[in-house]
Write an enzyme that holds these catalytic residues in place. Structure first.
Site, mmCIF file in Angstrom:
data_model
loop_
_atom_site.group_PDB
_atom_site.id
_atom_site.type_symbol
_atom_site.label_atom_id
_atom_site.label_comp_id
_atom_site.label_asym_id
_atom_site.label_seq_id
_atom_site.Cartn_x
_atom_site.Cartn_y
_atom_site.Cartn_z
ATOM 1 N N ASP A 149 0.732 -1.174 -0.005
ATOM 2 C CA ASP A 149 0.089 0.054 0.061
ATOM 3 C C ASP A 149 1.038 1.299 0.055
ATOM 4 O OD1 ASP A 149 -1.794 1.945 0.516
ATOM 5 O OD2 ASP A 149 -2.929 0.954 2.135
ATOM 6 N N HIS A 204 -11.566 6.659 0.929
ATOM 7 C CA HIS A 204 -11.606 8.147 1.553
ATOM 8 C C HIS A 204 -11.372 9.158 0.284
ATOM 9 C CE1 HIS A 204 -7.183 7.378 1.186
ATOM 10 N NE2 HIS A 204 -7.686 6.216 1.816
ATOM 11 N N GLU A 228 -11.383 0.759 -1.844
ATOM 12 C CA GLU A 228 -10.308 -0.077 -0.886
ATOM 13 C C GLU A 228 -10.764 -1.204 -0.026
ATOM 14 O OE1 GLU A 228 -7.468 1.580 1.720
ATOM 15 O OE2 GLU A 228 -8.428 3.597 1.188
ATOM 16 N N GLU A 239 -6.719 -1.724 -3.702
ATOM 17 C CA GLU A 239 -7.171 -0.377 -3.486
ATOM 18 C C GLU A 239 -6.904 0.464 -5.086
ATOM 19 O OE1 GLU A 239 -4.906 2.101 -0.924
ATOM 20 O OE2 GLU A 239 -6.280 3.611 -0.689
HETATM 21 N N1 GLY Z 1 -2.931 4.215 2.569
HETATM 22 C C1 GLY Z 1 -3.663 4.581 3.795
HETATM 23 C C2 GLY Z 1 -4.964 4.060 2.971
HETATM 24 O O1 GLY Z 1 -5.077 3.377 2.252
HETATM 25 O O2 GLY Z 1 -6.011 4.761 3.506
HETATM 26 MN MN MN Z 2 -6.185 4.532 0.932
HETATM 27 MN MN MN Z 3 -3.762 3.065 0.748
#
Ligand code: GLY
Ligand code: MN
Ligand code: MN
Length: 454
Positions: free
Chosen positions: A255, A349, A379, A403
């Site tokens: 990630d 988000h 995600e 994601e």
């Molecule tokens: N990398 C943090 C998230 O995916 O929200």
């Molecule tokens: Mn994220």
């Molecule tokens: Mn992320």
């Protein structure tokens, strides 16, 4: 000079009521000894000014007949500049950053009363920078004590983020272009990492490949600490230790994101260390992928954030039921929260200058409706930690998240990170088709050119 920043300032000032807005740049943070953390400007400050140095203040004035932008900056200092390089300085703030007027930062507090004098309203972010708040409000109080001279200060304090964060939620075409670059660079990093992964490597080596490609391709920095989590480490959502050795039977969750022009990408891929998915990881992976595709398919103008979340959640719950992890009907699992030991975050988000970008998710108790120009991550994940007593034995040590970054467009959506393989066969084919290690032989880097003049 009609820069992206000048346009934002105009829009911000158009939405301000009569008054004065003051902002301070992000502080410098000491790391250890006499070493500082790398400096990164505050996102709101940068959004309005483009100014990247610390020690600065920005002031915006709006009255019936006048709009003004004033910067206070660290002045040039020939002795200091020998160590740290030339600063923008007071003249540069006017010449290169579009300030109507600029002053040395040490004059900010002394000049503030004049700037606030007889203004009805002060725009000041409260709750974030208590020292700055105290200093500014102290000057307001001083003005009020001078009533006999006909002075008064602002009577009303408004948090300017109510305007700014609404602006930041909808990306302009120029912002989308930068975000696309951030996504491009991030995808290139993932492609490299997917072709670099070998059993026996440490997670930090994969993180280094990701970040090497980000920087090599011009990213300013990472959007957040890179996560490389093999096997059970993937069940720790923000695992950043990145120090385990990766086994041939593990999945590794990566990630990561590159930041370009102060806009952050944020991608997750979970891939088999061996290059081939095996059971039971493959089944878990396939459910997460289906959930992600279902959630992405709901993204369009007018859809609510909640609908996107629930579309993904429904498939995850169906998967948990089908895999025998949770009993009951899909709807019951969704409503009872029985899925929560295995999926404990929301579907995604807002994405922008901050990786978890600003902007509301609810308004008046209602989930916000998507509009063109908004960008969100999608995600979903399923996490079966070793330490989770609710996790079945067969699944322990598996963590999967997928994601992508999705722009809401007029007629639906555009997945900005679509090029990066995620279907099982596509991932396997991509990983088998080449080795990143071949690509980094010095010969392939090309002739070294001298970039500094002599
Ligand atoms: N990398 C943090 C998230 O995916 O929200
Ligand atoms: Mn994220
Ligand atoms: Mn992320």
């Amino acid at each position: 000079m009609d820069t992206i920043f000048a346009k934002r300032r105009r829009r911000f000032l158009a939405r301000m009521q009569e008054g004065v807005a003051v902002f301070r740049s992000a502080p410098v943070c000491r790391r250890n000894g006499d070493v500082d953390h790398p400096y990164r400007q505050d996102s709101d400050f940068h959004y309005l000014t483009g100014f990247e140095e610390p020690g600065a203040y920005a002031v915006f004035e709006k009255s019936r007949d006048r709009r003004r932008f004033v910067l206070f900056v660290e002045p040039e200092d020939p002795e200091q500049d020998v160590w740290t390089g030339r600063k923008v300085g007071v003249d540069g703030a006017v010449r290169d950053y579009g300030a109507d007027e600029a002053f040395p930062n040490r004059e900010f507090l002394d000049r503030l009363p004049d700037l606030l004098l007889n203004r009805p309203r002060l725009y000041l972010a409260f709750g974030r920078d208590p020292d700055f708040e105290r200093e500014v409000l102290g000057r307001v109080e001083t003005l009020k004590s001078e009533a006999r001279k006909g002075h008064h200060g602002p009577w009303e304090v408004v948090d300017p983020r109510v305007i700014l964060w609404d602006m930041r939620l909808r990306k302009t075409p120029a912002e989308v272009a930068s975000l696309e670059r951030a996504c491009e660079v991030t995808m290139a990093g993932f492609e490299a990492a997917m072709r670099a992964i070998r059993p026996g490597m440490r997670e930090w080596e994969v993180a280094a490949v990701l970040e090497f490609e980000f920087r090599r391709r011009g990213a300013s920095r990472v959007s957040f600490e890179t996560i490389c989590a093999a096997g059970a480490n993937a069940a720790t959502l923000h695992y950043v230790a990145n120090r385990s050795r990766m086994g041939a039977g593990d999945l590794v969750l990566m990630d990561a994101g590159a930041e370009v022009d102060f806009l952050a990408a944020d991608i997750t891929r979970t891939v088999p260390v061996s290059g081939r998915f095996t059971e039971p990881g493959r089944t878990v992976y396939s459910w997460v992928l289906r959930a992600q595709e279902a959630a992405i398919a709901t993204v369009r103008p007018g859809a609510t954030y909640r609908e996107v979340h629930e579309a993904g959640l429904r498939v995850l719950c169906e998967g948990l039921r089908e895999m025998g992890v949770v009993k009951g009907e899909t709807r019951e699992i969704m409503e009872s929260g029985a899925y929560q030991p295995f999926f404990m975050h929301r579907i995604g988000h807002w994405l922008g200058a901050d990786v978890h970008d600003v902007g509301p998710y609810f308004r008046g108790g209602e989930s916000i409706r998507l509009e063109p120009g908004m960008v969100l991550t999608v995600e979903p994940g399923l996490y079966f930690s070793d330490a989770n007593p609710a996790a079945p034995e067969w699944a322990r040590g598996i963590g999967v998240r997928i994601e992508d970054d999705v722009l809401v467009t007029r007629d639906g959506r555009r997945v900005l990170t679509a090029r990066l393989p995620k279907a099982v066969e596509d991932v396997e084919r991509f990983m088998a088709a080449g080795s990143w290690w071949e690509g980094v032989r010095p010969a392939s880097i090309g002739r070294v050119r001298r970039t500094t003049s002599r």
